[in-house]
Motif scaffolding. Structure first.
Motif, PDB file in Angstrom:
ATOM      1  N   ARG A 108       0.839  -1.198   0.000  1.00 41.53           N
ATOM      2  CA  ARG A 108       0.000   0.000   0.000  1.00 41.53           C
ATOM      3  C   ARG A 108       0.875   1.249   0.000  1.00 41.53           C
ATOM      4  N   ALA A 109       0.631   2.144  -0.929  1.00 42.56           N
ATOM      5  CA  ALA A 109       1.438   3.373  -1.042  1.00 42.56           C
ATOM      6  C   ALA A 109       1.462   4.126   0.287  1.00 42.56           C
ATOM      7  N   ALA A 110       0.354   4.038   1.027  1.00 50.21           N
ATOM      8  CA  ALA A 110       0.264   4.778   2.291  1.00 50.21           C
ATOM      9  C   ALA A 110       1.249   4.255   3.338  1.00 50.21           C
ATOM     10  N   ARG A 111       1.788   3.044   3.136  1.00 46.88           N
ATOM     11  CA  ARG A 111       2.722   2.468   4.107  1.00 46.88           C
ATOM     12  C   ARG A 111       4.174   2.831   3.814  1.00 46.88           C
ATOM     13  N   VAL A 112       4.406   3.545   2.731  1.00 52.79           N
ATOM     14  CA  VAL A 112       5.783   3.914   2.380  1.00 52.79           C
ATOM     15  C   VAL A 112       6.339   4.923   3.384  1.00 52.79           C
ATOM     16  N   VAL A 113       7.503   4.585   3.948  1.00 52.31           N
ATOM     17  CA  VAL A 113       8.212   5.475   4.862  1.00 52.31           C
ATOM     18  C   VAL A 113       9.386   6.051   4.077  1.00 52.31           C
ATOM     19  N   SER A 114       9.345   7.338   3.806  1.00 54.75           N
ATOM     20  CA  SER A 114      10.332   7.908   2.892  1.00 54.75           C
ATOM     21  C   SER A 114      11.029   9.126   3.468  1.00 54.75           C
ATOM     22  N   LEU A 115      12.308   9.236   3.161  1.00 58.08           N
ATOM     23  CA  LEU A 115      13.076  10.460   3.423  1.00 58.08           C
ATOM     24  C   LEU A 115      13.636  10.996   2.103  1.00 58.08           C
ATOM     25  N   GLY A 116      13.045  10.563   0.997  1.00 55.56           N
ATOM     26  CA  GLY A 116      13.481  11.053  -0.311  1.00 55.56           C
ATOM     27  C   GLY A 116      14.630  10.259  -0.901  1.00 55.56           C
ATOM     28  N   GLU A 117      14.597   8.936  -0.769  1.00 54.94           N
ATOM     29  CA  GLU A 117      15.722   8.077  -1.178  1.00 54.94           C
ATOM     30  C   GLU A 117      15.618   7.649  -2.644  1.00 54.94           C
ATOM     31  N   GLY A 118      16.754   7.533  -3.261  1.00 59.07           N
ATOM     32  CA  GLY A 118      16.801   6.951  -4.602  1.00 59.07           C
ATOM     33  C   GLY A 118      17.099   7.958  -5.699  1.00 59.07           C
ATOM     34  N   MET A 119      17.252   7.425  -6.910  1.00 60.42           N
ATOM     35  CA  MET A 119      17.648   8.168  -8.107  1.00 60.42           C
ATOM     36  C   MET A 119      18.888   9.035  -7.851  1.00 60.42           C
ATOM     37  N   THR A 120      19.918   8.376  -7.356  1.00 61.47           N
ATOM     38  CA  THR A 120      21.209   9.051  -7.183  1.00 61.47           C
ATOM     39  C   THR A 120      21.872   9.213  -8.553  1.00 61.47           C
ATOM     40  N   PRO A 121      22.770  10.169  -8.686  1.00 57.94           N
ATOM     41  CA  PRO A 121      23.391  10.397  -9.995  1.00 57.94           C
ATOM     42  C   PRO A 121      24.296   9.257 -10.447  1.00 57.94           C
ATOM     43  N   LEU A 122      24.296   9.027 -11.761  1.00 60.19           N
ATOM     44  CA  LEU A 122      25.261   8.113 -12.388  1.00 60.19           C
ATOM     45  C   LEU A 122      26.240   9.034 -13.130  1.00 60.19           C
ATOM     46  N   LEU A 123      27.356   9.315 -12.468  1.00 56.62           N
ATOM     47  CA  LEU A 123      28.260  10.366 -12.939  1.00 56.62           C
ATOM     48  C   LEU A 123      29.340   9.830 -13.878  1.00 56.62           C
ATOM     49  N   PRO A 124      29.546  10.466 -15.032  1.00 57.34           N
ATOM     50  CA  PRO A 124      30.734  10.128 -15.825  1.00 57.34           C
ATOM     51  C   PRO A 124      31.981  10.515 -15.026  1.00 57.34           C
ATOM     52  N   MET A 125      33.025   9.704 -15.100  1.00 59.87           N
ATOM     53  CA  MET A 125      34.279   9.983 -14.382  1.00 59.87           C
ATOM     54  C   MET A 125      35.414  10.052 -15.404  1.00 59.87           C
ATOM     55  N   PRO A 126      35.370  11.058 -16.296  1.00 62.23           N
ATOM     56  CA  PRO A 126      36.274  11.047 -17.453  1.00 62.23           C
ATOM     57  C   PRO A 126      37.751  11.206 -17.092  1.00 62.23           C
ATOM     58  N   THR A 127      38.040  12.003 -16.066  1.00 64.23           N
ATOM     59  CA  THR A 127      39.456  12.307 -15.803  1.00 64.23           C
ATOM     60  C   THR A 127      40.148  11.132 -15.133  1.00 64.23           C
ATOM     61  N   ILE A 128      39.556  10.621 -14.046  1.00 60.91           N
ATOM     62  CA  ILE A 128      40.155   9.439 -13.418  1.00 60.91           C
ATOM     63  C   ILE A 128      40.035   8.242 -14.353  1.00 60.91           C
ATOM     64  N   GLY A 129      38.946   8.209 -15.137  1.00 60.70           N
ATOM     65  CA  GLY A 129      38.772   7.123 -16.104  1.00 60.70           C
ATOM     66  C   GLY A 129      39.921   7.064 -17.108  1.00 60.70           C
ATOM     67  N   ARG A 130      40.290   8.234 -17.633  1.00 60.76           N
ATOM     68  CA  ARG A 130      41.419   8.272 -18.577  1.00 60.76           C
ATOM     69  C   ARG A 130      42.700   7.850 -17.883  1.00 60.76           C
ATOM     70  N   GLU A 131      42.877   8.311 -16.638  1.00 61.51           N
ATOM     71  CA  GLU A 131      44.096   7.943 -15.913  1.00 61.51           C
ATOM     72  C   GLU A 131      44.169   6.428 -15.700  1.00 61.51           C
ATOM     73  N   LEU A 132      43.004   5.819 -15.458  1.00 64.69           N
ATOM     74  CA  LEU A 132      42.971   4.371 -15.204  1.00 64.69           C
ATOM     75  C   LEU A 132      42.972   3.556 -16.499  1.00 64.69           C
ATOM     76  N   GLY A 133      42.789   4.225 -17.638  1.00 62.69           N
ATOM     77  CA  GLY A 133      42.735   3.502 -18.906  1.00 62.69           C
ATOM     78  C   GLY A 133      41.371   2.904 -19.193  1.00 62.69           C
ATOM     79  N   VAL A 134      40.349   3.406 -18.496  1.00 55.60           N
ATOM     80  CA  VAL A 134      38.961   2.967 -18.729  1.00 55.60           C
ATOM     81  C   VAL A 134      38.127   4.239 -18.918  1.00 55.60           C
ATOM     82  N   PRO A 135      38.195   4.850 -20.120  1.00 51.97           N
ATOM     83  CA  PRO A 135      37.574   6.166 -20.291  1.00 51.97           C
ATOM     84  C   PRO A 135      36.061   6.183 -20.109  1.00 51.97           C
ATOM     85  N   ASN A 136      35.412   5.029 -20.355  1.00 50.01           N
ATOM     86  CA  ASN A 136      33.954   4.989 -20.158  1.00 50.01           C
ATOM     87  C   ASN A 136      33.617   4.557 -18.729  1.00 50.01           C
ATOM     88  N   LEU A 137      34.219   5.244 -17.777  1.00 49.84           N
ATOM     89  CA  LEU A 137      34.004   4.905 -16.365  1.00 49.84           C
ATOM     90  C   LEU A 137      32.892   5.787 -15.801  1.00 49.84           C
TER      91      LEU A 137
END
Ligand SMILES: [Zn+2]
Length: 403
Positions: free
Chosen positions: A71-100
């Motif tokens: 039941r939707a009414a039973r949801v206890v929420s503090l606004g969790e979820g949908m965190t960012p999926l961030l590109p990490m281009p600089t460390i990715g290039r340093e590690l040799g995995v540019p699509n990190l």
């Protein structure tokens, strides 16, 4: 008839196959294994779709058909979820995995990924009539479950190692939890909880995989990664593994999406990262074993990884074997160096457990297990701000001219 909020159908045991009623309070199977939740996926497909989900609020409850709360009414929420999926281009290039990419769980309530399991676990416990929860923790889960329990007007009893991050202790206390410390590991804390619970009727043990719904919250990391990539899968997911609920959850989530036909292709190769001071899963993986042995005297600065024996070890190993994944250890020195490198190169202060994943990527690229073209997602499971002692600032004290 209104659409059901959840398509939860039943629980079953992944070890012996026994079935359990999902609408009663359940712990582990009589054989000792954790229980897993199952859904009527035809029901899910009949009322939800990637297009429909796109229009829903940006929190983990957007996947409510695939979550256990009825039941939707039973949801206890503090606004969790949908965190960012961030590109990490600089460390990715340093590690040799540019699509990190990095899934940044540091932005969740309480600052760690534990909020996902706590939100779903507490909501479902409350719906089933549980009035009090008790659990052992390495700190972060205790903090998360304490605040969600407070929000649900539920009592909480938390036992953690005295060496756990100080701030998590303060957070439990602030939220009104009954808090105990043990001079030992999370395993010792777990034994103490079991003992206390013999005198506490009405308390549910919500320790790692001791009830079936924390993993359902953790699963949403996998759902979000797929959605944020445009409903497709990355090549590799790198996960810091203590109790391993997250990696089991991600594996479960992607399996459900495949079955729904919302994603296609091969599952990502899953990588379990542990510290060399506590690596029971890595040791078992290297031996080709289906279960782990308890790790004696676990020790690492990445405190969340000090789990000497995970209840779900066989499920973690199954996920690694089934996806062509692997398991690696990193040293404290290496992970602390990468914690600083990520902050310097990408501007984000991550937790030591998350940093362990970057050190693992460095290692796996050097060994050739990861290739330059791999799209790899690293899980940063929490903010580095909880672990101020892992970063020693070097700053000179200036004195004004008037001194
Ligand atoms: Zn069983």
């Amino acid at each position: 008839m209104p659409m059901p909020y959840s398509a939860l159908s039943h629980l079953d045991c992944p070890r012996c196959g026994a079935g359990y009623d999902a609408d009663r309070v359940q712990g582990t199977c009589s054989c000792g294994s954790p229980l897993l939740a199952h859904y009527d996926l035809r029901q899910v497909a009949s009322q939800a779709s990637p297009q429909a989900i796109a229009g829903r609020p940006a929190d983990l409850w957007r996947y409510h058909e695939l979550l256990p709360v009825r039941r939707a009414a039973r949801v206890v929420s503090l606004g969790e979820g949908m965190t960012p999926l961030l590109p990490m281009p600089t460390i990715g290039r340093e590690l040799g995995v540019p699509n990190l990419l990095m899934k940044d769980e540091g932005l969740l309530p309480t600052g760690t990924f534990k909020a996902r399991g706590a939100a779903v676990g507490v909501s479902r416990a409350g719906e089933l009539g549980v009035a009090a929860i008790a659990m052992p923790t390495n700190g972060n889960a205790g903090a998360a479950w304490s605040v969600y329990a407070a929000r649900a007007r539920m009592a909480s009893l938390i036992v953690m190692p005295a060496a756990a991050p100080q701030i998590t202790r303060a957070e439990c206390a602030a939220a009104g939890a009954e808090l105990y410390l043990v001079d030992g590991t999370i395993g010792d804390a777990g034994e103490l909880v079991a003992e206390i619970l013999q005198q506490r009727p009405g308390y549910q043990n919500t320790g790692t995989l001791r009830e079936p719904y924390r993993i359902e919250g953790k699963k949403t990391m996998g759902l979000e990664i797929a959605e944020q990539l445009g409903w497709r899968m990355p090549d590799v997911i790198v996960y810091p593994t203590g109790g391993g609920v997250g990696i089991i959850g991600i594996y479960k989530a992607l399996g459900e999406l495949l079955e729904l036909g919302w994603v296609s292709g091969d599952l990502p190769r899953l990588v379990a990262v542990q510290a060399d001071g506590c690596a029971p899963i890595v040791k078992a993986f290297q031996a080709g074993a289906i279960e782990s042995e308890p790790w004696p005297d676990p020790k690492t600065v990445a405190f969340g990884l000090t789990v000497p024996k995970a209840l779900g070890d066989f499920l973690i190993l199954e996920a690694l074997y089934a996806t062509g994944g692997t398991a690696v250890t990193v040293t404290d020195e290496a992970l602390l160096a990468d914690q600083r490198a990520v902050a310097r190169l990408e501007g984000t202060v991550i937790c030591p457990e998350g940093a362990a994943c970057f050190a693992a990527v460095r290692q796996l690229r050097a060994s050739g297990w990861l290739s330059e073209s791999d799209e790899a997602v690293v899980l940063n499971t929490g903010t580095g701000l909880i672990y101020p002692q892992t970063i020693a600032p070097q700053a000179a004290q200036l004195h004004g001219m008037g001194d």
